[in-house]
Structure formats: C-alpha cells, structure tokens
Design a protein around this motif. Structure first.
Motif, short mmCIF file in Angstrom:
data_model
loop_
_atom_site.label_atom_id
_atom_site.label_comp_id
_atom_site.label_asym_id
_atom_site.label_seq_id
_atom_site.Cartn_x
_atom_site.Cartn_y
_atom_site.Cartn_z
N GLU A 31 27.81 34.35 52.17
CA GLU A 31 27.88 35.72 51.66
C GLU A 31 28.24 35.71 50.17
OE1 GLU A 31 30.79 38.36 53.44
OE2 GLU A 31 30.34 39.86 51.88
N MET A 32 29.17 34.85 49.82
CA MET A 32 29.57 34.71 48.40
C MET A 32 28.35 34.36 47.54
SD MET A 32 32.04 31.69 46.93
CE MET A 32 30.74 30.44 47.10
N ARG A 35 26.02 37.35 47.19
CA ARG A 35 26.58 38.35 46.27
C ARG A 35 26.48 37.87 44.83
NH1 ARG A 35 31.81 41.35 48.85
NH2 ARG A 35 32.05 41.82 46.64
N MET A 36 26.70 36.57 44.61
CA MET A 36 26.54 36.03 43.26
C MET A 36 25.10 36.22 42.76
SD MET A 36 28.59 32.42 43.54
CE MET A 36 30.35 32.28 43.18
N ASP A 38 22.93 38.52 43.65
CA ASP A 38 22.73 39.93 43.29
C ASP A 38 23.40 40.24 41.96
OD1 ASP A 38 21.43 40.17 45.69
OD2 ASP A 38 23.11 41.15 46.74
N ALA A 39 24.59 39.69 41.76
CA ALA A 39 25.33 39.98 40.53
C ALA A 39 24.57 39.48 39.29
CB ALA A 39 26.72 39.34 40.60
N LYS A 42 21.82 42.06 38.75
CA LYS A 42 22.36 43.34 38.25
C LYS A 42 22.91 43.19 36.84
CE LYS A 42 23.79 45.10 42.73
NZ LYS A 42 24.94 44.80 43.59
N LEU A 163 30.25 36.36 35.66
CA LEU A 163 29.64 37.14 36.76
C LEU A 163 29.93 36.50 38.11
CD1 LEU A 163 26.12 38.17 35.34
CD2 LEU A 163 28.02 39.69 35.94
N LEU A 164 29.77 35.18 38.19
CA LEU A 164 29.96 34.48 39.47
C LEU A 164 31.42 34.54 39.91
CD1 LEU A 164 27.73 31.27 38.98
CD2 LEU A 164 27.05 33.55 39.78
N GLU A 167 32.56 37.84 41.44
CA GLU A 167 32.22 38.03 42.86
C GLU A 167 33.21 37.30 43.76
OE1 GLU A 167 29.96 40.17 44.09
OE2 GLU A 167 29.84 40.70 41.96
N ALA A 170 36.34 39.34 43.81
CA ALA A 170 36.16 40.58 44.57
C ALA A 170 36.24 40.33 46.07
CB ALA A 170 34.83 41.23 44.21
N MET A 171 35.85 39.12 46.49
CA MET A 171 35.91 38.79 47.92
C MET A 171 37.25 38.17 48.30
SD MET A 171 32.12 37.18 48.71
CE MET A 171 32.48 36.82 50.44
#
Lengths: 418, 418
Positions: A31-32, A35-36, A38-39, A42, A163-164, A167, A170-171
């Motif tokens: 999941e990490m 999300r990375m 996507d980050a 974005k 960015l990485l 994430e 955040a988790m």
C-alpha cells in the motif's frame, strides 16, 4: 554538525528505522508503494519545478546534451517512475519465506527464513529515476535505504525523496528508513563508506570510474560490475538464420548497454560461408567490424583487430570477430578476455550446448538466445536493483531476493545436546 | 622469488587448477576424498614424525600446554581427519544443481545453476586438522583452496598437504588446486590478502585477533564471525523443567565455544520462582552468576552484573542474568548487546514463539532448544567450513553450499529482444 557527524546520524536513524521496516507486513509495504506512486504523479508540477533548477544549473555549467537529457524529467518519465513503484508492489515479498525445512534425528526442525539485509546504501550518478526505483526495491524487501545521487540531480532527488517520505509519514511508517543525502559535499560518500556498523551493503550504479572509486574506499561490502564484455560463439552446427538474427540483435538493438555483444567467436568449419554473410549484414547496419586474420581472409574489407580489441567493452557499433578452432578455444578465449557478465552459444549440438552451459562460469550463460535478455526484468526477477559480476552473495542480475539473506530457524520441544 | 611473487604464483596456479576442479564429476571428487582419507591413515607414521618436530619446537618456545595440546596429532586424531574426509565424500555435491527453472512469456527458460566460487583462502591458527577438513570441503565443492596455517604447525600442515596432493597427482587431478603455504614469513598472509584477482573468498578461522587482522587488511571478501554472545530468553509461560535443562546444557556442556549461552533473560512474571531455582542449579554446577538488581532481589547470593557483562563472551563458567519486563525488552536487549550468532526463546506461547522467530534477526533463532545445536553438523549441513555473523553471502553456519554461487542459465530457440 560536520559531514562525518551528519552521515553517522543519518545512518544510525536508518539502522533504527530498518528494524521496524523488517517487521512490516507485505500488505502495508505494498500500500505504501502504491501511495508513493500516486504521490509522484500528483506532485508532478513540484518535481518538474525542482528538476528545472537542476537543468538550469547543468546548462549553465555547459554539461553535454546527453548528460542534460539523462537528468531531465517530464510527464512520461514521472509516470514511468510511478509505474515502476506499482510493479514492485505487485512482486512477491521475499521476506519471511522459508526456503526448505528439514527434521533432524533428534526431532528438531531446521529451516532457513529470508530476512532483509538491513541498511543498503546506493551511490549513483545523474538519473533521478534511480531515487524512486531503488527506494521501491529496498523498502519492499524490508530494508532501510540511503540514497546518494549525483550533485547535478540534487533538487530533483530531494523533491522525489520528500514526496515518498511524506507518504510514509502519513501512514505512520518509519520515514527515516528512506534517507536522501542532500549535502553536495563530495566527502559525504567517503564518510558513508566508512560506516560498516550502520550500513550492510553498498551498491554503486554508474560508470566504471564511480564503481572503482566506491569499491576502493569502502569498508562495507560492495556489489558491483565494472563492465559487460559479452561474447557470442557461433558453433559449427549453428542455424545460420538464427545465428544472424541473434548476433544482429545482440550488437545493434541497443549497443550502449552492458548486455550488448562485444566479441563474436565463429567456429572455423563455417568461417568460409558464415563470416562473409555476418560481416555483410552487420556492415549494412553500420557496425564497424574488427577481425582476426582468418576473419579477414574471408572478409577482406574488415579492419584488423588488435590485441586490445579482445576484452574491450566498445558500447557502440564496433564488434571484434575471431575465428576459433573449436568450442575449447571459444571457452578459453571467454575465460581470458571476458568480464563474467553474459556469454551465448548458438548451436544445434546437444553436447556442445551442455558443455558451454557447464564450463562457462559467467554470471549468465545462454544457448540460442540474445545476450540482450540479460537483465532482471527480462529474466523474470521483476525490477532490477543492479547486476553483480563478482560471485559473493549475488552473481548476475539482482532482484528483490538479492536484497535479503537467510537466517536459520530451529523449532524444538526441549532438545539439548549430548 | 620475493614473498609477493611466491604468493602470486601460488594463487595463479590455484586459479588455473580451480577451473579444472569446477568441471570434475562428483564421482571423481568423492573417490579422491576417499583415497585421501586412506592416505592419511597409511601415512600416520610420517604425520606423527612431522608433528613431533612442531611439538618439540612448541615446547622449546614454552608454549602453553593448552596450545601444545591443540597442535598434537595422535592415531585417534588422524583417524578423525580421515573419517571427516569420508563424511564429506558422502555429502551431496552442490555443484551443477539447478535451483528452480521457469519459462518466460517469449519461451526462453531461465534457471540458476550452482557453481564453485573459484579460489578460497583459509587463514587459520594452530590445529593441523583444519588442513584436511578445509581442503575436503573446498575441493568437494569444486574450488581450489589456499591453506595458510599457523607457523607452529608448519611441519604437520606440510606433511598433511603432501599426502593429499600426492593422491590428486596419482589420479591425474590438478594438485595445484590444493596449495599449502609453506613459508613461515608473516608477510605471506598480507600478500595473499591483496590478490583480489586470484582469490574469491577468505575465511579466517581462529581467535578474534586473527579475524580482525584479516578483515582489516583484506581486499578480498572475508566471511567471519568475531564472537558468539548467545542469549536464552525464558518466557513467562516456559515449562520450568525444560527451561532449566536447556539453560544448563547451553551454559555448562561446553562453555568455551561460540554457541554456549552467555546471557540469560528471564520474564519478570516468573522471576520470583524461576530465578532462585536456576541460580541454585547453575551454581551447583560451578557457574558464576552475575545478575541485574531484580535477579539479586530473588537470589541475593548472586554477584552484581556490571554494564560490561551484557554482551560479553565469557567462554567460561560465567553467566549474566537479567530479568526483563516482557518479550519486547528481551528482543531489545538482544538487538543491543547480541552478536547476531544464536538466540533462543523457551516458551509455551505460540504468539511469542512466532514473534521471536520473526523479529530476532540473528543468524540462528531457536524455540525450545539448546543454543549448542548451532553448528553446521547439528543443523544437518554436514561438515562446517565456518560460521558467518555478517549477512552478505552467508549468515550462520556454513556448509558445502555456501562455498558455491549461482549463475543464470538461459535456454532459448532463437529468441531476440524486441
């Protein structure tokens, strides 16, 4: 803080965070990584802005256009980085795998369980995509990673790292497991290479100069390959069409990479017919052929090879060609001049295919296939963290599994030694 | 010839002979080992005469009796060396084994085949049996070996080497694959450690001083372990009888070896009952116990442990004992003070057994068994060439397989990369 203190602190933080990484479940790590990915997409505008700072400085310094191109990010390259992280998320997690479990006469059960190596240092040059690729592989395999890219890519690498790490934070994951060295001081690399207590493995990625520098100065084990001098041996029994197709692909498809062919060996029994054919085909594709005296007998237009051409990694459209008496001479030539990277035999003879597979101890040995397949992705390892042409720990293209080691696990019910 | 030239020539000869060793069949290697075993027994008188020269010199130099004993050969020790070679002959040959083979979408088949490392250097101290043991393991795994024993054992090592090499020569095998360094010049080791082109791996066997010297001076990868600070954690749910039996065995059965227990951790919930019991039992077996304050609360006769006692490899009948709050504190203590050798949990709790197995990343992790099982023979690897507490290449006890690496083999039928 001095550079020494700064590097020590960073490595100590990585060591501590690595212990927590080792115990994460595959689901959380995957999941990490997603999300990375996507980050990165974005955050493309931030990445491009940071990259523009690097590109401007590179142009001001008058860097060669090829170097500037390596450094450049665009939407496509950012998407490729993100997709790379998603692919790593999809790979099986090697951590925790038990490879074999056996029972001893006294009843204890003994097995070997894969665990992360710990802290991995990656020293690389100008391509910023290495920051995301190497981070993905090291973190997925439960390691902490210290990334030290080239100073030309300073702003880009820091932006990707930020960015990485955001994430991870955040988790609620230990973001200190991902360390991007942001000092541009050259001594930072030397200081890192001394930290044998905090860092378990160093992987240099870049040109031969960088790799020699790192391995000469490191107290930490280094996994490396200096160059790829790949040989193709066309045996007497080879199918000419297949041999031609493989040789052209191995030399021409992407000549600037380490798994391209640099020397072609041809069995003497087919020299009279195959040498003129392959030379004409390669020359039509703008390959400069440098041949041994027998090669030149059958293809007089070919330039004479010098002793220096054997064992040279040309990395461009130049090929050394030698006619050999038999498979023994082919194997001897490879042992003498090869770089333990990738060697191929083209043959229809079962016995010779087996001898070549057994007796040539390069990291990748092929029968009837192009040396261009010698990378982790093509061989089915998933993404590749590097390639090793030294035999300890890993030999050949390295995937996730090569970023782990195995501990013994013993399950008893009270056994003692008598 | 200078020492440097002599070592270079010897290593070059080993490199060349190693290529031939790599291609020998298992049957030939096994016959060689059995003939070597017979030769040691038949040559016992020569060996004893050579050994007498070493023993005489050792006594003249006033070597400690324990050292002289290590050096001594007798009929029993010669038979043990011979039987060791026969046991290695009986082990499966790792060379040529293909560990997994998979098919890629384009039809190429990719596998990994075990091959010898090449040339292995063993640097050891006074026991002459290492000469035969290490030669057997290195040659069986298709490697060449360079043996550099202690100068005290000069005549013994040379005599053993001569007998073994004579059998290789008699069978027409490349006797240069077995090199016994016969110069007693100390610089010979330093020169060997520089030969990174000729030697693939160095294994030092001996005390911590020898191992530190070798790893600080080597340009060649070194597999090593400095010490074994083995912990046993007795969990709250442990069966007392089992815990006592395991602790006594781990501490008392052979206290001078690296897999003996050095620190005992006890869960606080059982401290009041288990601490007095285990202290009394161990003291009755003449173990000096050094305890933390809580230990001393329940066993006031115990001496206070100092900070220095945690993480110390006593190698004698001394044990440090600490009461911990829970499995987390036990794991933290092991991470902080351990040497990555062997750790044991005694428990009846399934969850804690799994946590300990997963989270303790020492080279051997055990549930409900004595740490004394942590050697290659006991774990089922057959004979042991050494033990590694560093994670690269091998981690834990090392057998024949650890003297090999894996190359990729690719079987195609004309595939090229698009």
């Amino acid at each position: 803080m001095t550079i020494r203190e700064e590097m020590l602190k960073l490595a100590q933080d990585a060591r501590k965070a690595g212990r927590a990484m080792a115990n994460l479940s595959s689901a959380v790590k995957d999941e990490m990584l997603r999300r990375m990915a996507d980050a990165l997409e974005k955050g493309a505008n931030d990445l491009l802005a940071a990259n523009e700072l690097d590109l401007g400085a590179a142009r001001d310094k008058g860097l060669a256009p090829a170097m500037v191109d390596r450094l450049a990010l665009d939407e496509g390259r950012i998407k490729a980085m993100a997709d790379g992280l998603r692919e790593v998320a999809d790979l099986p997690d090697p951590v925790g795998e038990i490879t074999g479990m056996w029972r001893r006469p006294n009843g204890i059960q003994v097995g070997r369980m894969r665990i992360p190596l710990g802290v991995i240092g990656i020293i690389y040059e100008s391509r910023p995509n290495v920051t995301a690729d190497a981070a993905g592989l090291c973190l997925k395999s439960g390691n902490a990673v210290i990334l030290r890219g080239g100073s030309e890519a300073f702003h880009s690498n820091r932006a990707i790292g930020d960015l990485l790490k955001a994430e991870m934070a955040a988790m609620g994951l230990p973001a200190a497991a991902l360390q991007v060295v942001t000092t541009t001081e050259r001594s930072a690399v030397l200081e890192l290479l001394k930290l044998e207590e905090q860092i378990d493995l160093i992987i240099p990625r870049g040109g031969e100069g960088l790799i020699r520098f790192v391995s000469e100065h490191s107290r930490i084990p280094v996994i490396k390959h200096y160059k790829g001098v790949c040989h193709t041996f066309v045996d007497a029994s080879a199918d000419y069409d297949m041999a031609e197709k493989i040789c052209v692909n191995a030399k021409v498809q992407r000549p600037g990479v380490c798994n391209a062919m640099e020397t072609l060996l041809i069995h003497k029994d087919i020299a009279e017919t195959f040498v003129p054919r392959i030379v004409a085909t390669l020359r039509a594709k703008r390959v400069e052929v440098r041949g041994c005296p027998v090669t030149r007998e059958f293809a007089p237009e070919v330039k004479a090879a010098t002793e220096n051409d054997w064992g040279t990694e040309f990395l461009e459209l130049i090929l050394a060609v030698k006619v050999v008496d038999d498979i023994d001479e082919a194997i001897e030539h490879i042992q003498r001049y090869g770089s333990l990277h990738t060697e191929t035999i083209v043959t229809r003879d079962y016995g010779n295919s087996q001898r070549f597979l057994r007796e040539v101890n390069s990291s990748v040995v092929m029968v009837n296939a192009s040396s261009r397949f010698s990378d982790g992705n093509q061989l089915g390892l998933g993404a590749e963290i590097g390639i090793s042409t030294t035999k300890l720990h890993s030999f050949g293209p390295m995937g996730l599994e090569d970023l782990t080691t195995r501990k013994f696990v013993v399950l008893g019910d009270g056994q003692i030694r008598s």
